[in-house]
Design a protein around this motif. Structure first.
Motif, short mmCIF file in Angstrom:
data_model
loop_
_atom_site.label_atom_id
_atom_site.label_comp_id
_atom_site.label_asym_id
_atom_site.label_seq_id
_atom_site.Cartn_x
_atom_site.Cartn_y
_atom_site.Cartn_z
N ASP A 21 11.08 1.77 -10.42
CA ASP A 21 10.20 0.98 -9.56
C ASP A 21 11.05 0.32 -8.48
OD1 ASP A 21 7.60 0.89 -11.10
OD2 ASP A 21 9.02 0.19 -12.61
N HIS A 56 8.09 5.05 -8.01
CA HIS A 56 7.00 4.12 -7.73
C HIS A 56 7.52 2.97 -6.87
CE1 HIS A 56 4.96 0.28 -8.75
NE2 HIS A 56 4.02 0.96 -8.16
N SER A 57 6.79 2.68 -5.83
CA SER A 57 7.22 1.52 -5.04
C SER A 57 5.99 0.79 -4.52
CB SER A 57 8.13 1.93 -3.90
OG SER A 57 7.38 2.46 -2.85
#
Ligand code: BG6
Length: 364
Positions: A222, A249-250
């Motif tokens: 993340d 994922h960001s």
């Protein structure tokens, strides 16, 4: 075809100075932005009381930058709407609202539907489009073409920065016609916009530094982008670029909003890319950087040239070349494109053709 570059995305990142020059230069007459070729009359601009920008994906993110600039210069309200939402939202439109659609391909189904809805509701329509003769260009009342040339990589790079340049030209002309800025000020802005072309060319030399930073991002699960104002608009674009091609994922967060929930996700070694290029909110963003730092975040800090950054504040500092605050989006965009690109390369992914994504989405 890739001109010696490993991927089209890298080639297209490098084409940005030329694409910007090709988009900006033809619109400058006597040092002022001029849209007579496009038939965009001063009367149309004078009658515009409100602007709605609608687009999808990266083009919508360009709109977020455009809104801030246009509102700052003119104090005329601008809203930015996701086209797939706008088309079903029964939007409030009238003949004094100018609807600006932005699209690289000119064929995105949702954006085209939003344009048609705007016309049905009696608004004037202006499109910022890259592909000549595309559906959106054909159906708009006015077209401001960007001249990025063909963009092959799914992740948009040069199309985004030229969309920004078109919005800047529009903002300067609009503010000038509305008598919100003087002729001299409009000319000064144009000079600064032209100067950004060299600045973007200079930032292309940051590749080695960013490639090294990307090695430290490649194993993240993340990642967060934070910023305020223009930096938040850029954070949205940096985040989509990264997740599109690296599958990390960001999230993009307005820096001041972090503490209202998401800061609970900041733990040891979570990378936070903090943009702090705007002098008016610099101290505020830095205090958010300290908050995430104290929770163990790995901070990559992007600032202007004119600030002193304490080494304890971040793990990596990327300093943009000297420029006025309004123009940092062009330079920051290149940095964020490089971060996405080199992280995807480090993860050995197919940069140009990420899974499940298409360059142009012509179905709903
Ligand atoms: C998406 C593309 O499907 O469409 C994005 O993957 C792009 O990169 C978006 O920003 C909008 O496309 P266009 O052609 O309307 O700018």
């Amino acid at each position: 075809r890739k001109g010696g570059y490993e991927y089209f995305m890298l080639k297209e990142i490098h084409e940005q100075p030329e694409a910007l020059r090709n988009t900006i230069a033809p619109r400058i007459v006597n040092g002022l932005p001029d849209f007579s070729e496009e038939g965009i009359s001063d009367e149309l601009l004078r009658n515009t009381k409100r602007i709605v920008i609608t687009a999808c994906g990266t083009a919508m993110h360009a709109g977020l930058v455009g809104r801030i600039l246009i509102e700052k210069l003119t104090r005329i309200p601008v809203s930015v709407e996701i086209a797939s939402e706008f088309r079903y939202a029964n939007p409030i439109l009238d003949e004094n609202t100018l609807v600006i659609t932005i699209s690289q391909s000119g064929e995105t189904a949702d954006t085209l539907a939003a344009l048609r809805l705007a016309k049905e509701n009696g608004s004037m329509t202006l499109s910022i489009v890259n592909v000549k003769g595309s559906s959106i260009a054909r159906e708009s009342d006015f077209v401001l073409y960007t001249h990025a040339g063909p963009e092959i990589a799914v992740a948009s790079t040069k199309a985004y920065t030229v969309q920004l340049s078109a919005l800047y030209l529009f903002a300067f002309r609009f503010a000038f016609v509305k008598e919100k800025i003087s002729q001299q000020k409009a000319q000064e802005y144009i000079t600064l916009l032209e100067d950004t072309i060299d600045t973007v060319a200079y930032v292309l030399s940051y590749d080695t530094q960013i490639e090294a930073i990307s090695q430290r991002l490649k194993s993240a699960d993340d990642l967060f982008f934070i910023g305020r104002g223009l930096d938040y608009a850029l954070s949205c674009e940096g985040s989509i670029k990264l997740k599109e091609i690296t599958y990390i994922h960001s999230e993009a967060y307005a820096a001041g909003e972090l503490k209202h929930g998401t800061i609970s996700l900041i733990t040891d070694n979570v990378p936070v890319i903090a943009l702090a290029t705007q002098a008016d909110v610099y101290a505020k963003t830095i205090s958010n950087v300290r908050e995430v730092r104290s929770r163990g975040a790995k901070v990559i800090l992007i600032t202007n040239a004119d600030v002193q950054v304490d080494a304890s504040l971040c793990d990596h500092h990327i300093m943009l070349p000297p420029m006025e605050a309004e123009f940092t989006p062009f330079a920051a965009a290149v940095v964020l494109q490089y971060i996405a690109y080199y992280t995807a390369v480090a993860r050995e992914l197919n940069v140009d053709q990420p899974r499940n994504l298409a360059k142009s989405v012509t179905v709903e």
